[in-house]
Design a protein around this motif. Structure first.
Motif, mmCIF file in Angstrom:
data_model
loop_
_atom_site.group_PDB
_atom_site.id
_atom_site.type_symbol
_atom_site.label_atom_id
_atom_site.label_comp_id
_atom_site.label_asym_id
_atom_site.label_seq_id
_atom_site.Cartn_x
_atom_site.Cartn_y
_atom_site.Cartn_z
ATOM 1 N N ASP A 135 34.844 50.060 48.062
ATOM 2 C CA ASP A 135 33.804 49.125 48.443
ATOM 3 C C ASP A 135 33.137 48.493 47.225
ATOM 4 O O ASP A 135 32.848 47.303 47.202
ATOM 5 C CB ASP A 135 32.737 49.872 49.262
ATOM 6 N N GLU A 136 32.920 49.323 46.221
ATOM 7 C CA GLU A 136 32.256 48.853 45.003
ATOM 8 C C GLU A 136 33.084 47.758 44.330
ATOM 9 O O GLU A 136 32.566 46.744 43.882
ATOM 10 C CB GLU A 136 32.104 50.052 44.059
ATOM 11 N N HIS A 183 35.264 45.914 45.850
ATOM 12 C CA HIS A 183 35.270 44.761 46.739
ATOM 13 C C HIS A 183 34.008 43.921 46.546
ATOM 14 O O HIS A 183 34.059 42.697 46.464
ATOM 15 C CB HIS A 183 35.384 45.227 48.191
ATOM 16 N N GLN A 184 32.862 44.594 46.450
ATOM 17 C CA GLN A 184 31.607 43.854 46.259
ATOM 18 C C GLN A 184 31.588 43.148 44.910
ATOM 19 O O GLN A 184 31.104 42.020 44.791
ATOM 20 C CB GLN A 184 30.410 44.804 46.383
ATOM 21 N N ASP A 213 33.728 40.032 45.284
ATOM 22 C CA ASP A 213 32.973 39.005 46.013
ATOM 23 C C ASP A 213 32.017 38.268 45.070
ATOM 24 O O ASP A 213 31.962 37.044 45.057
ATOM 25 C CB ASP A 213 32.159 39.636 47.158
ATOM 26 N N ARG A 214 31.253 39.029 44.305
ATOM 27 C CA ARG A 214 30.297 38.409 43.360
ATOM 28 C C ARG A 214 31.040 37.591 42.316
ATOM 29 O O ARG A 214 30.657 36.478 41.971
ATOM 30 C CB ARG A 214 29.492 39.496 42.617
#
Length: 369
Positions: free
Chosen positions: A149-150, A152-153, A156-157
């Motif tokens: 998740d980390e 992935h985030q 995204d950023r």
């Protein structure tokens, strides 16, 4: 091969400067502001724009360079990611070593330099995809999607920021075009027909489908052909192309060995007061509900993986029918960049509906990661 940390290939002073600039506040701009400001590309406006970018771009680039240094799971040390980090540090150095912009000649030289920066970063997306592939190879069995998740985030950023940087540079460079197309202000088309863009994007997607499968389902488009609104056609083309390409692939594979005629993909363009919504519907069998959360991650593709060490990332133009599973998450970022969104609704066993919402008002500020 020993991994080169940034401090070995770049001076200590530069790294400290990156840290310093990475703490400064970013300034977002809206589609409406870009449009109004760019409608008068006078020398004075071009100077103001260049001076703004001279200050803004290093802040945005520094923030990403810092993040690239500290990614989880050793992703920062993957060769492809190191390459991307070096591009960001090189661009930061180019911007910071450029003197203050005082006159037309400075502005012209600055414009040439940021043009070169944009080209330098052309292959950031496939190169980062390669880095993630290198990571996945290393931790095949232990991979837990929640843990990623980390990453992935971060992606995204990172990609959202890249969209903004490329929009700002592209917009400034395009304002120098002596013969802009009618109704165009830089990248922005003030009277863009979503129907026309959807038609072109569908044709492009169909020709790729033809190339890959030897045939392609039809695409039917519904909506008011005279309706226009201000938007960035290249962004819309990219999003619709991606959605139609996915639908074509799903339908083609579902009906390939069937004696039934493949049903057409339907695109509906609706113009609301707040949003323009484009719906792309197919009867390609849909996605199981358990698979839906995965379609917006960068670590998942239903198609066989096409990105590997041998992939030639030279051109940045080679489009494949199904690639590294980045089309949907990146399309959603493009939609969100100007205040819209992308939703996917699926009926397993029947098909998928994608709703692309585009904000009409053009007032939303860039989301600044």
């Amino acid at each position: 091969m020993a991994v080169k940390k940034a401090c070995e290939s770049f001076s200590k002073g530069l790294i400290e400067e990156v840290q310093r600039w990475g703490c400064l506040k970013q300034t977002g701009v809206s589609l409406r502001y870009m449009m109004e400001f760019g409608s008068e590309p006078s020398l004075r406006n071009l100077l103001i724009s260049a001076q703004f970018l001279h200050k803004e771009l290093p802040i945005r680039i520094a923030r990403r360079a810092i993040e690239l240094e500290s990614l989880p799971y050793g992703l920062s040390d993957k060769p492809a990611v190191l390459k991307v980090r070096d591009w960001y540090l090189d661009s930061f150095r180019d911007l910071r070593s450029f003197p203050d912009i005082k006159d037309e000649s400075d502005e012209k030289h600055f414009t040439q330099m940021i043009k070169a920066i944009k080209v330098r970063h052309n292959n950031v997306v496939p190169t980062m995809a390669l880095g993630v592939q290198q990571l996945k190879k290393g931790i095949k069995s232990k991979i837990v999607y929640q843990d990623l998740d980390e990453i992935h985030q971060f992606l995204d950023r990172f990609y959202m920021s890249r969209i903004g940087i490329r929009m700002l540079i592209g917009q400034h460079v395009e304002l120098h075009n002596p013969n802009p197309p009618p109704h165009c202000v830089g990248y922005i088309h003030t009277k863009m027909s979503p129907l026309e863009v959807a038609r072109n994007a569908s044709e492009d997607a169909r020709s790729i489908c033809f190339h890959e499968y030897g045939s392609a389902p039809n695409v039917n488009i519904y909506g008011d052909p005279d309706f226009t609104f201000p938007y960035v056609p290249t962004h819309l083309h990219l999003m619709v192309f991606e959605l139609v390409k996915n639908s074509l692939r799903a339908v083609q594979e579902r009906f390939m060995d069937s004696d039934k005629v493949a049903p057409p993909i339907r695109i509906i363009v609706a113009d609301g007061i707040e949003d323009v919504t484009i719906k792309v519907s197919d009867e390609g069998g849909g996605i199981p509900r358990s698979g839906l959360p995965k379609i917006f991650t960068y670590l998942y593709s239903t198609a066989a993986n096409h990105v590997d060490e041998q992939t030639d990332l030279g051109t940045g133009d080679s489009v494949i029918m199904a690639g590294y599973g980045y089309g949907l998450p990146i399309s959603r970022l493009y939609a969100r960049y100007f205040g819209g969104d992308l939703q996917i609704i699926s009926m397993e066993g029947y098909g998928t509906d994608a709703y692309l919402h585009l904000s009409r008002l053009g007032d939303s500020q860039e989301p600044l990661p």
